[in-house]
Design a protein around this motif. Structure first.
Motif, PDB file in Angstrom:
ATOM      1  N   VAL A  17       2.864 -50.201  85.456  1.00 25.56           N
ATOM      2  CA  VAL A  17       3.693 -49.038  85.110  1.00 25.56           C
ATOM      3  C   VAL A  17       3.000 -47.739  85.533  1.00 25.56           C
ATOM      4  N   PRO A  51       7.385 -45.722  78.404  1.00 26.47           N
ATOM      5  CA  PRO A  51       6.792 -47.064  78.367  1.00 26.47           C
ATOM      6  C   PRO A  51       5.272 -47.033  78.524  1.00 26.47           C
ATOM      7  N   THR A  62       8.230 -51.427  72.404  1.00 25.73           N
ATOM      8  CA  THR A  62       8.282 -50.699  73.676  1.00 25.73           C
ATOM      9  C   THR A  62       8.282 -51.659  74.852  1.00 25.73           C
ATOM     10  N   LEU A  63       7.462 -52.682  74.783  1.00 27.46           N
ATOM     11  CA  LEU A  63       7.428 -53.661  75.872  1.00 27.46           C
ATOM     12  C   LEU A  63       8.762 -54.373  76.013  1.00 27.46           C
ATOM     13  N   SER A  66      11.464 -51.578  77.332  1.00 25.10           N
ATOM     14  CA  SER A  66      11.122 -51.093  78.669  1.00 25.10           C
ATOM     15  C   SER A  66      11.275 -52.184  79.737  1.00 25.10           C
ATOM     16  N   SER A  67      11.189 -53.448  79.329  1.00 24.11           N
ATOM     17  CA  SER A  67      11.403 -54.523  80.301  1.00 24.11           C
ATOM     18  C   SER A  67      12.856 -54.548  80.770  1.00 24.11           C
ATOM     19  N   ALA A 105       5.247 -57.927  80.781  1.00 26.48           N
ATOM     20  CA  ALA A 105       5.793 -57.498  79.488  1.00 26.48           C
ATOM     21  C   ALA A 105       6.423 -58.671  78.745  1.00 26.48           C
TER      22      ALA A 105
END
Length: 135
Positions: A17, A51, A62-63, A66-67, A105
């Motif tokens: 990221v 992220p 978040t993981l 954000s994936s 992730a």
């Protein structure tokens, strides 16, 4: 639950990221901007900061979200990889970084999700047993 595998997956998500942010900024300001001198399209890197912060904190939520969010960058990378005549490798590099982040992730979150499902199942079984015992 936190072992060497989780450490590698966390580093993979973090590095990918961060590299994606750098690539987006460089792409739209220096390497191949839409307009000479850079373009406003460099702002596409801003949503990736959220992220990045969550990954630094090892936040599972978040993981997870954000994936899904990062798949928009995959679409852009593939489209620009196919359509860009001057530097298509930038699009393919974006797609590759997204793929690495996505896999890291999901694999990072997987054991925690499995443990949460097991705990929920055990709790439901315990509640069901206590209801049957009180009747």
């Amino acid at each position: 639950m936190y072992g060497a595998r989780q450490q590698v997956l966390w580093w993979g998500a973090l590095v990918s990221v961060a590299a994606l942010i750098a690539l987006c900024l460089l792409w739209e300001t220096v390497l191949a901007p839409l307009k000479p001198g850079g373009s406003w399209l460099a702002l596409k890197a801003v949503p990736l900061l959220f992220p990045l912060i969550g990954v630094l904190k090892r936040d599972l939520y978040t993981l997870q979200w954000s994936s899904m969010m990062i798949l928009a960058y995959l679409a852009e990378g593939v489209v620009r990889g196919y359509s860009d005549k001057t530097m298509p490798w930038l699009g393919w590099a974006e797609a590759a970084l997204v793929f690495v982040f996505f896999c890291c992730a999901l694999l990072y979150v997987h054991p925690y999700k499995r443990a949460a499902k097991k705990a929920a199942r055990e709790l439901l079984d315990k509640v069901a047993r206590s209801r049957n015992g009180h009747k």
